[in-house]
Design an enzyme around this catalytic site. Structure first.
Site, mmCIF file in Angstrom:
data_model
loop_
_atom_site.group_PDB
_atom_site.id
_atom_site.type_symbol
_atom_site.label_atom_id
_atom_site.label_comp_id
_atom_site.label_asym_id
_atom_site.label_seq_id
_atom_site.Cartn_x
_atom_site.Cartn_y
_atom_site.Cartn_z
ATOM 1 N N GLY A 1 0.792 -1.227 0.000
ATOM 2 C CA GLY A 1 0.000 0.000 0.000
ATOM 3 C C GLY A 1 0.824 1.277 0.000
ATOM 4 O O GLY A 1 0.365 2.307 0.493
ATOM 5 N N MET B 1 -4.459 -7.247 -6.331
ATOM 6 C CA MET B 1 -3.923 -8.246 -7.259
ATOM 7 C C MET B 1 -4.969 -9.319 -7.587
ATOM 8 O O MET B 1 -4.674 -10.516 -7.615
ATOM 9 C CB MET B 1 -2.639 -8.860 -6.687
ATOM 10 C CG MET B 1 -1.547 -7.829 -6.429
ATOM 11 S SD MET B 1 -1.147 -6.797 -7.868
ATOM 12 C CE MET B 1 -0.099 -7.919 -8.785
ATOM 13 N N ARG B 2 -6.185 -8.889 -7.821
ATOM 14 C CA ARG B 2 -7.286 -9.780 -8.207
ATOM 15 C C ARG B 2 -8.026 -9.146 -9.356
ATOM 16 O O ARG B 2 -8.239 -7.930 -9.362
ATOM 17 C CB ARG B 2 -8.302 -9.940 -7.081
ATOM 18 C CG ARG B 2 -7.776 -10.499 -5.829
ATOM 19 C CD ARG B 2 -7.918 -11.994 -5.798
ATOM 20 N NE ARG B 2 -7.246 -12.498 -4.623
ATOM 21 C CZ ARG B 2 -6.659 -13.669 -4.545
ATOM 22 N NH1 ARG B 2 -6.658 -14.476 -5.596
ATOM 23 N NH2 ARG B 2 -6.067 -14.054 -3.451
ATOM 24 N N ASN C 1 -7.402 1.940 -12.058
ATOM 25 C CA ASN C 1 -6.371 0.997 -11.615
ATOM 26 C C ASN C 1 -4.996 1.560 -11.951
ATOM 27 O O ASN C 1 -4.804 2.109 -13.038
ATOM 28 C CB ASN C 1 -6.562 -0.335 -12.363
ATOM 29 C CG ASN C 1 -5.570 -1.396 -11.944
ATOM 30 O OD1 ASN C 1 -5.170 -1.474 -10.785
ATOM 31 N ND2 ASN C 1 -5.158 -2.226 -12.890
ATOM 32 N N HIS D 1 -1.051 0.708 -12.748
ATOM 33 C CA HIS D 1 -0.367 -0.471 -13.302
ATOM 34 C C HIS D 1 1.095 -0.125 -13.572
ATOM 35 O O HIS D 1 1.381 0.924 -14.179
ATOM 36 C CB HIS D 1 -1.056 -0.921 -14.592
ATOM 37 C CG HIS D 1 -0.499 -2.187 -15.125
ATOM 38 N ND1 HIS D 1 -0.753 -3.416 -14.538
ATOM 39 C CD2 HIS D 1 0.347 -2.426 -16.155
ATOM 40 C CE1 HIS D 1 -0.097 -4.357 -15.201
ATOM 41 N NE2 HIS D 1 0.581 -3.781 -16.189
ATOM 42 N N SER E 1 1.077 3.374 -15.654
ATOM 43 C CA SER E 1 -0.194 3.782 -16.271
ATOM 44 C C SER E 1 -1.295 3.829 -15.226
ATOM 45 O O SER E 1 -1.265 3.099 -14.236
ATOM 46 C CB SER E 1 -0.632 2.773 -17.353
ATOM 47 O OG SER E 1 0.359 2.593 -18.331
ATOM 48 N N ASP F 1 -6.332 -5.330 -17.581
ATOM 49 C CA ASP F 1 -5.591 -4.089 -17.837
ATOM 50 C C ASP F 1 -5.839 -3.561 -19.251
ATOM 51 O O ASP F 1 -4.929 -3.051 -19.903
ATOM 52 C CB ASP F 1 -4.087 -4.324 -17.602
ATOM 53 C CG ASP F 1 -3.800 -4.731 -16.166
ATOM 54 O OD1 ASP F 1 -4.453 -4.193 -15.261
ATOM 55 O OD2 ASP F 1 -2.942 -5.597 -15.954
HETATM 56 C C1 GAR Z 1 1.863 -1.075 -7.749
HETATM 57 O O1 GAR Z 1 3.012 -1.003 -8.551
HETATM 58 C C2 GAR Z 1 0.641 -1.324 -8.603
HETATM 59 O O2 GAR Z 1 0.653 -0.652 -9.803
HETATM 60 C C3 GAR Z 1 0.741 -2.796 -8.803
HETATM 61 O O3 GAR Z 1 1.052 -3.285 -7.531
HETATM 62 C C4 GAR Z 1 1.899 -2.335 -6.881
HETATM 63 C C5 GAR Z 1 1.379 -2.076 -5.498
HETATM 64 O O4 GAR Z 1 2.327 -1.409 -4.741
HETATM 65 N N1 GAR Z 1 -0.468 -3.330 -9.337
HETATM 66 C C6 GAR Z 1 -0.496 -4.270 -10.268
HETATM 67 O O5 GAR Z 1 0.497 -4.816 -10.700
HETATM 68 C C7 GAR Z 1 -1.884 -4.648 -10.728
HETATM 69 N N2 GAR Z 1 -1.810 -5.444 -11.914
HETATM 70 P P1 GAR Z 1 1.986 -0.845 -3.285
HETATM 71 O O6 GAR Z 1 1.183 -1.949 -2.565
HETATM 72 O O7 GAR Z 1 3.316 -0.609 -2.643
HETATM 73 O O8 GAR Z 1 1.188 0.402 -3.469
#
Ligand code: GAR
Length: 194
Positions: A12, A89-90, A106, A108, A135, A144
């Site tokens: 997060g 991540m779902r 979202n 990415h 993105s 995505d």
């Molecule tokens: C981020 O880089 C986000 O874009 C990615 O997970 C990370 C979360 O980081 N999301 C994906 O890959 C979704 N397909 P965080 O928990 O440190 O914010």
């Protein structure tokens, strides 16, 4: 004032950046709730900022649709104007996307449509590309594949591994996310026709 719900699975750090931005009285959005699909470390950020949170553990549901229905019900309690997937991540079931879109974005860690999916940073490293990116998209029922509302390139440096590259992408994602939420709040960005 735009009310925002944020959904996470992991640390997060992008959520935290949005929470920090929203501390500024001039920032036109507030995070009203944080949700997760597991006991995510990032829920601690919500607690730090005195923001309510909920967890709908994916593992407790027989189907993705049942999980998604409960997630939607929990979100609906807070009536957010915008739902941000920030490291969730779902894949959301179609019913959930239909309920919240287009007010559902979202972040990415790649320059979409390059490297969609759950391993975008690793895929970029393995492909040997000289640059990848970050993105923010409107979520649709695909992986995505929704309309891109903001994106920026990030170089891949010699010696980068998945971790170092991801740590360089995340600050870019944060900046884009904070800006997208601001523009939605001010009406400068219309998610119905981005
Ligand atoms: C981020 O880089 C986000 O874009 C990615 O997970 C990370 C979360 O980081 N999301 C994906 O890959 C979704 N397909 P965080 O928990 O440190 O914010």
């Amino acid at each position: 004032m735009l009310s925002v719900a944020v959904l996470i699975s992991g640390t997060g750090s992008n959520l935290r950046a949005l929470l920090e931005a929203a501390e500024d009285p001039d920032y036109p959005a507030r995070v009203v709730v944080v949700g997760a699909d597991r006991e995510a470390d990032g829920l601690a950020h919500a607690e730090d900022f005195g923001i309510p949170s909920f967890t709908v553990p994916y593992a407790h549901y027989a189907t993705r649709e049942e999980w998604g229905a409960e997630l939607s019900a929990q979100l609906a309690v807070w009536q957010p104007d915008l739902v941000v997937l920030s490291g969730l991540m779902r894949l959301l079931p179609r019913e959930v996307v239909d309920e919240w879109a287009p007010n559902l974005v979202n972040t990415h860690p790649a320059y979409l449509p390059e490297f969609p999916g759950a391993h975008a940073v690793r895929d970029a490293i393995e492909a040997g590309v000289p640059q990848t990116g970050a993105s923010v998209i409107v979520v649709d029922a695909g992986v995505d594949s929704g309309p891109i509302v903001a994106q920026e390139r990030v170089p891949v440096l010699d010696g980068d591994d998945e971790h170092s590259l991801h740590e360089r992408i995340k600050p870019v994602e944060r900046r884009l996310l904070i800006d997208v939420v601001r523009r939605v709040a001010t009406g400068d960005l219309d998610l119905t026709s981005p």
